[in-house]
Motif scaffolding. Structure first.
Motif, PDB file in Angstrom:
ATOM      1  N   GLY A 109      23.181 -16.912  12.256  1.00  0.00           N
ATOM      2  CA  GLY A 109      24.575 -16.424  11.613  1.00  0.00           C
ATOM      3  C   GLY A 109      24.733 -15.311  12.452  1.00  0.00           C
ATOM      4  O   GLY A 109      23.676 -14.625  12.978  1.00  0.00           O
ATOM      5  N   ILE A 110      25.913 -14.552  12.585  1.00  0.00           N
ATOM      6  CA  ILE A 110      26.358 -13.193  12.834  1.00  0.00           C
ATOM      7  C   ILE A 110      25.931 -12.199  12.117  1.00  0.00           C
ATOM      8  O   ILE A 110      25.189 -11.182  12.050  1.00  0.00           O
ATOM      9  CB  ILE A 110      27.702 -13.264  13.619  1.00  0.00           C
ATOM     10  N   SER A 111      26.711 -12.591  10.893  1.00  0.00           N
ATOM     11  CA  SER A 111      26.803 -11.353   9.839  1.00  0.00           C
ATOM     12  C   SER A 111      25.434 -11.328   9.275  1.00  0.00           C
ATOM     13  O   SER A 111      25.063 -10.180   8.778  1.00  0.00           O
ATOM     14  CB  SER A 111      27.766 -11.696   8.815  1.00  0.00           C
ATOM     15  N   THR A 112      24.608 -12.258   9.191  1.00  0.00           N
ATOM     16  CA  THR A 112      23.273 -12.147   8.691  1.00  0.00           C
ATOM     17  C   THR A 112      22.136 -12.184   9.642  1.00  0.00           C
ATOM     18  O   THR A 112      21.069 -12.175   9.111  1.00  0.00           O
ATOM     19  CB  THR A 112      22.962 -13.594   7.882  1.00  0.00           C
ATOM     20  N   LEU A 113      22.500 -11.459  10.751  1.00  0.00           N
ATOM     21  CA  LEU A 113      21.583 -11.326  11.802  1.00  0.00           C
ATOM     22  C   LEU A 113      20.395 -10.218  11.126  1.00  0.00           C
ATOM     23  O   LEU A 113      19.193 -10.344  11.422  1.00  0.00           O
ATOM     24  CB  LEU A 113      22.119 -10.686  13.156  1.00  0.00           C
ATOM     25  N   GLY A 114      21.015  -8.995  10.693  1.00  0.00           N
ATOM     26  CA  GLY A 114      20.161  -8.371  10.164  1.00  0.00           C
ATOM     27  C   GLY A 114      19.234  -8.679   9.053  1.00  0.00           C
ATOM     28  O   GLY A 114      18.032  -8.450   9.007  1.00  0.00           O
ATOM     29  N   VAL A 115      19.726  -9.441   8.004  1.00  0.00           N
ATOM     30  CA  VAL A 115      19.040  -9.944   6.830  1.00  0.00           C
ATOM     31  C   VAL A 115      17.987 -11.031   7.408  1.00  0.00           C
ATOM     32  O   VAL A 115      16.692 -10.790   7.034  1.00  0.00           O
ATOM     33  CB  VAL A 115      20.033 -10.673   5.987  1.00  0.00           C
ATOM     34  N   GLY A 151      21.325  -5.049   7.651  1.00  0.00           N
ATOM     35  CA  GLY A 151      21.446  -4.601   8.872  1.00  0.00           C
ATOM     36  C   GLY A 151      21.051  -3.449   9.017  1.00  0.00           C
ATOM     37  O   GLY A 151      20.443  -2.924  10.407  1.00  0.00           O
ATOM     38  N   ALA A 152      21.165  -2.496   8.118  1.00  0.00           N
ATOM     39  CA  ALA A 152      20.574  -0.956   8.310  1.00  0.00           C
ATOM     40  C   ALA A 152      19.025  -1.142   8.171  1.00  0.00           C
ATOM     41  O   ALA A 152      18.443  -0.545   9.167  1.00  0.00           O
ATOM     42  CB  ALA A 152      20.934   0.090   7.072  1.00  0.00           C
ATOM     43  N   LEU A 153      18.353  -1.926   7.538  1.00  0.00           N
ATOM     44  CA  LEU A 153      16.881  -1.943   7.624  1.00  0.00           C
ATOM     45  C   LEU A 153      16.599  -2.565   8.846  1.00  0.00           C
ATOM     46  O   LEU A 153      15.564  -2.259   9.564  1.00  0.00           O
ATOM     47  CB  LEU A 153      16.562  -3.010   6.392  1.00  0.00           C
ATOM     48  N   ALA A 154      17.397  -3.747   9.401  1.00  0.00           N
ATOM     49  CA  ALA A 154      16.870  -4.185  10.768  1.00  0.00           C
ATOM     50  C   ALA A 154      17.054  -3.198  11.517  1.00  0.00           C
ATOM     51  O   ALA A 154      16.014  -2.874  12.596  1.00  0.00           O
ATOM     52  CB  ALA A 154      17.540  -5.435  10.701  1.00  0.00           C
ATOM     53  N   ALA A 155      18.146  -2.455  11.646  1.00  0.00           N
ATOM     54  CA  ALA A 155      18.041  -1.445  12.795  1.00  0.00           C
ATOM     55  C   ALA A 155      16.970  -0.427  12.796  1.00  0.00           C
ATOM     56  O   ALA A 155      16.645  -0.037  13.863  1.00  0.00           O
ATOM     57  CB  ALA A 155      19.547  -0.766  12.535  1.00  0.00           C
ATOM     58  N   ALA A 156      16.586  -0.057  11.619  1.00  0.00           N
ATOM     59  CA  ALA A 156      15.607   0.898  11.602  1.00  0.00           C
ATOM     60  C   ALA A 156      14.293   0.407  12.189  1.00  0.00           C
ATOM     61  O   ALA A 156      13.610   1.001  12.838  1.00  0.00           O
ATOM     62  CB  ALA A 156      15.392   1.399  10.029  1.00  0.00           C
ATOM     63  N   GLY A 157      13.932  -0.978  11.563  1.00  0.00           N
ATOM     64  CA  GLY A 157      12.782  -1.577  12.280  1.00  0.00           C
ATOM     65  C   GLY A 157      12.750  -1.796  13.549  1.00  0.00           C
ATOM     66  O   GLY A 157      11.620  -1.667  14.329  1.00  0.00           O
ATOM     67  N   LEU A 208      28.872  -8.504   1.124  1.00  0.00           N
ATOM     68  CA  LEU A 208      29.114  -7.481   2.141  1.00  0.00           C
ATOM     69  C   LEU A 208      27.825  -6.387   1.883  1.00  0.00           C
ATOM     70  O   LEU A 208      27.029  -5.879   3.078  1.00  0.00           O
ATOM     71  CB  LEU A 208      30.300  -6.730   1.935  1.00  0.00           C
ATOM     72  N   PRO A 209      27.673  -5.869   0.575  1.00  0.00           N
ATOM     73  CA  PRO A 209      26.301  -4.734   0.556  1.00  0.00           C
ATOM     74  C   PRO A 209      25.225  -5.282   1.128  1.00  0.00           C
ATOM     75  O   PRO A 209      24.505  -4.554   1.813  1.00  0.00           O
ATOM     76  CB  PRO A 209      26.594  -4.434  -1.081  1.00  0.00           C
ATOM     77  N   VAL A 210      24.764  -6.498   0.620  1.00  0.00           N
ATOM     78  CA  VAL A 210      23.649  -6.914   1.181  1.00  0.00           C
ATOM     79  C   VAL A 210      23.586  -7.326   2.688  1.00  0.00           C
ATOM     80  O   VAL A 210      22.464  -6.770   3.405  1.00  0.00           O
ATOM     81  CB  VAL A 210      23.406  -8.428   0.532  1.00  0.00           C
ATOM     82  N   LEU A 211      24.613  -7.695   3.167  1.00  0.00           N
ATOM     83  CA  LEU A 211      24.697  -7.574   4.762  1.00  0.00           C
ATOM     84  C   LEU A 211      24.557  -6.604   5.273  1.00  0.00           C
ATOM     85  O   LEU A 211      23.801  -6.238   6.247  1.00  0.00           O
ATOM     86  CB  LEU A 211      26.025  -8.381   5.107  1.00  0.00           C
ATOM     87  N   ALA A 213      10.635 -10.692   9.863  1.00  0.00           N
ATOM     88  CA  ALA A 213       9.763  -9.786  10.492  1.00  0.00           C
ATOM     89  C   ALA A 213       9.185  -8.581   9.485  1.00  0.00           C
ATOM     90  O   ALA A 213       7.932  -8.612   9.638  1.00  0.00           O
ATOM     91  CB  ALA A 213      10.517  -8.862  11.405  1.00  0.00           C
ATOM     92  N   LEU A 214       9.719  -8.561   8.483  1.00  0.00           N
ATOM     93  CA  LEU A 214       9.107  -7.131   7.442  1.00  0.00           C
ATOM     94  C   LEU A 214       7.672  -7.605   6.947  1.00  0.00           C
ATOM     95  O   LEU A 214       6.717  -6.737   7.180  1.00  0.00           O
ATOM     96  CB  LEU A 214      10.261  -6.748   6.412  1.00  0.00           C
ATOM     97  N   PRO A 215       7.829  -8.940   6.305  1.00  0.00           N
ATOM     98  CA  PRO A 215       6.269  -9.281   5.873  1.00  0.00           C
ATOM     99  C   PRO A 215       5.237  -9.379   6.801  1.00  0.00           C
ATOM    100  O   PRO A 215       4.322  -8.912   6.401  1.00  0.00           O
ATOM    101  CB  PRO A 215       6.696 -10.574   5.029  1.00  0.00           C
ATOM    102  N   GLY A 216       5.550  -9.863   7.947  1.00  0.00           N
ATOM    103  CA  GLY A 216       4.518 -10.017   8.792  1.00  0.00           C
ATOM    104  C   GLY A 216       4.034  -8.713   9.389  1.00  0.00           C
ATOM    105  O   GLY A 216       2.952  -8.234   9.536  1.00  0.00           O
ATOM    106  N   VAL A 217       5.003  -7.634   9.426  1.00  0.00           N
ATOM    107  CA  VAL A 217       4.586  -6.351   9.974  1.00  0.00           C
ATOM    108  C   VAL A 217       3.816  -5.818   9.023  1.00  0.00           C
ATOM    109  O   VAL A 217       2.835  -5.121   9.457  1.00  0.00           O
ATOM    110  CB  VAL A 217       6.103  -5.466  10.278  1.00  0.00           C
ATOM    111  N   VAL A 218       4.240  -5.726   7.758  1.00  0.00           N
ATOM    112  CA  VAL A 218       3.432  -5.015   6.710  1.00  0.00           C
ATOM    113  C   VAL A 218       1.919  -5.751   6.649  1.00  0.00           C
ATOM    114  O   VAL A 218       1.037  -5.076   6.680  1.00  0.00           O
ATOM    115  CB  VAL A 218       4.258  -5.280   5.376  1.00  0.00           C
ATOM    116  N   LEU A 219       2.028  -7.039   6.498  1.00  0.00           N
ATOM    117  CA  LEU A 219       0.499  -7.640   6.351  1.00  0.00           C
ATOM    118  C   LEU A 219      -0.405  -7.437   7.538  1.00  0.00           C
ATOM    119  O   LEU A 219      -1.510  -7.243   7.498  1.00  0.00           O
ATOM    120  CB  LEU A 219       0.901  -9.112   6.149  1.00  0.00           C
ATOM    121  N   GLY A 220       0.388  -7.519   8.677  1.00  0.00           N
ATOM    122  CA  GLY A 220      -0.152  -7.395   9.881  1.00  0.00           C
ATOM    123  C   GLY A 220      -0.825  -5.874  10.130  1.00  0.00           C
ATOM    124  O   GLY A 220      -1.963  -5.855  10.780  1.00  0.00           O
ATOM    125  N   VAL A 221      -0.100  -4.994   9.658  1.00  0.00           N
ATOM    126  CA  VAL A 221      -0.569  -3.580   9.828  1.00  0.00           C
ATOM    127  C   VAL A 221      -1.731  -3.476   8.839  1.00  0.00           C
ATOM    128  O   VAL A 221      -2.697  -2.762   9.292  1.00  0.00           O
ATOM    129  CB  VAL A 221       0.397  -2.614   9.687  1.00  0.00           C
TER     130      VAL A 221
END
Lengths: 222, 254
Positions: free
Chosen positions: A97-103, A18-24, A11-14, A109-117
């Motif tokens: 998955g539904i619960s894993t949508l954020g993770v 989710g929070a990281l994904a929402a921020a992104g 649950l904490p990882v999910l 996305a995150l590695p691509g965004v960091v490397l792309g920028v």
């Protein structure tokens, strides 16, 4: 595939994912204005279709992730684009998955965004060979980042998964190699054909010299 | 089956659940997954598998489609779940020479396999086959940011167009006798293939954007369907709610 199904993570990882994904996604949505929505969406569709491409390896086949390419082309908007892609996969194929949508969004996305920028400003300063090299590096590292994110999510969920992580990550090595080659050639191709996509200025040929033929040399066809 | 790059993945056929309001289906899928993740009792989870399969069948999900979907999940589980009985410490229940399977490891593995499969069946049944446009409308009504909904609706519309473009390129390759192989030539061709697809998609997006602005697109879509809850939705929601509640009660009391 970079989807972690429901039922594996804690649950904490999910919640963290989710929070990281929402921020992104929030950052990405702020970066695109209403006019960019069609462009971002068509690229999201393209990357969704792109994940259906496969390269046959022995009896199996490898599907591309294109995370590095997405980061280079879309920047922060990769977050909402990946999220939309995952939603489409869930409805069209029932994948993910539904619960894993954020993770899953963050992992893709995150590695691509960091490397792309980081890599995008470099593309304008190098030759074609340099662009192939930068693209290859971004492609391979993005896959490594995605695999690392999956491993991290699993390891944080339960220490029991740790012994299996080596295998999970090892299965991504051929993919990283293939993505490196494909992204390298792809970036060079885009820089040549449609440089605006990568934020480079379009090639403008020098105006051709206008040659006015002498009046007597013009022959009128009868 | 294409011999070049594109591999066809059959989309899920529209299911009998299309009579329900999409919000009901989204909420139902979330509720089922939450309960499956919360349940701890192994016999209960195992007992739910046939229930889920029968429910999926009643909803009109094809056996072959579901099998293909589950095979995909199982691929992920093979690595993760197979090693658990070997690595989680605990009293050994089965020993083959040097290999000992621990009881707690087996239980962990079984719980994960059951939860993953139950969630996958629920997701595939309830959300799979939901038209992306209807999903977009449902999520908009559930409060997803407008721009994100637009992104989803546009992308859903364009997946078909981009796929058709990809098929044309794929046909062009096959006509020229190209076979996808993991060789340098094959990968270079794949890169150019995707690059060309991206260029065409980008140019199409520019044209569409201009055309939409010419028609005074103000950055807002009307949600054209009515999206009303019916008695059918209420009956389904109450029925599913009671089943899930019963599952939770049995789980916590056992």
């Amino acid at each position: 595939m970079a989807h972690i199904p429901d039922g594996v993570l804690s649950l904490p990882v999910l919640i963290g994912g989710g929070a990281l994904a929402a921020a992104g996604i929030g950052l990405g949505l702020r970066a695109i204005d209403e006019r960019d929505v069609p462009k971002t969406a068509i690229l999201a569709a393209l990357f969704f279709v792109g994940s259906l491409f496969s390269v046959p390896i022995g009896p199996s086949s490898i599907h591309l992730l294109l995370g590095g390419t997405m980061g280079l082309v879309l920047g922060v908007a990769t977050f909402p684009a990946v999220f939309v892609g995952l939603l489409l996969q869930a409805t069209m194929f029932g994948f993910g998955g539904i619960s894993t949508l954020g993770v899953d969004t963050v992992n893709m996305a995150l590695p691509g965004v960091v490397l792309g920028v980081l890599a995008r400003p470099l593309l304008g300063r190098v030759s074609t060979a340099g662009r192939v090299a930068i693209g290859a590096g971004v492609g391979a590292l993005a896959v490594a980042g995605t695999a690392g994110g999956m491993a991290l999510a699993l390891a944080l969920s339960s220490p029991d998964y740790v012994p299996s992580l080596g295998v999970v990550v090892a299965t991504q090595v051929p993919l990283a190699a293939i993505e490196a080659v494909v992204t390298g050639v792809l970036v060079a191709h885009l820089a040549r054909v449609k440089p605006e996509v990568l934020g480079l200025t379009a090639f403008e040929p020098a105006p051709l010299p206008v040659v006015v033929p002498a009046a007597e040399s013009i022959e009128v066809a009868s | 089956m294409s011999e070049a790059f594109l591999c066809a993945e059959a989309a899920v056929e529209g299911s009998r659940l299309d009579r329900f309001e999409p919000r009901t289906r989204v909420a139902a899928a979330v509720a089922v997954v939450v309960v499956v993740l919360a349940a701890r009792s192994l016999p209960l989870l195992a007992g739910l598998v046939p229930v889920a399969l029968i429910a999926a069948r009643l909803a009109g999900v094809g056996v072959a489609d579901l099998a293909r979907r589950l095979a995909h999940v199982e691929g992920f589980l093979v690595v993760l779940a197979l090693l658990l009985p070997l690595t989680v410490p605990g009293p050994a229940v089965v020993t083959f020479g040097p290999i000992a399977l621990s009881q707690s490891g087996l239980e962990r593995a079984a719980a994960i396999v059951l939860r993953v499969n139950l969630s996958a069946i629920a997701l595939f049944t309830l959300i799979g086959g939901l038209e992306p446009i209807r999903l977009g409308h449902a999520l908009a009504r559930l409060g997803m940011p407008e721009k994100l909904v637009h992104l989803l609706l546009f992308a859903a519309r364009w997946v078909g167009l981009v796929a058709a473009e990809a098929r044309r390129l794929d046909d062009a390759l096959r006509v020229r006798g190209f076979r996808a192989r993991p060789s340098a030539h094959g990968l270079r061709t794949l890169a150019h293939f995707i690059g060309q697809l991206l260029v065409r998609a980008f140019e199409r997006a520019e044209r569409v954007e201009e055309a939409m602005r010419c028609r005074a697109f103000a950055g807002r879509f009307a949600l054209v369907d009515e999206g009303r809850f019916t008695r059918l939705d209420a009956a389904f929601a109450v029925g599913l709610g009671l089943v899930l509640l019963a599952v939770l009660v049995v789980d916590r009391s056992s």
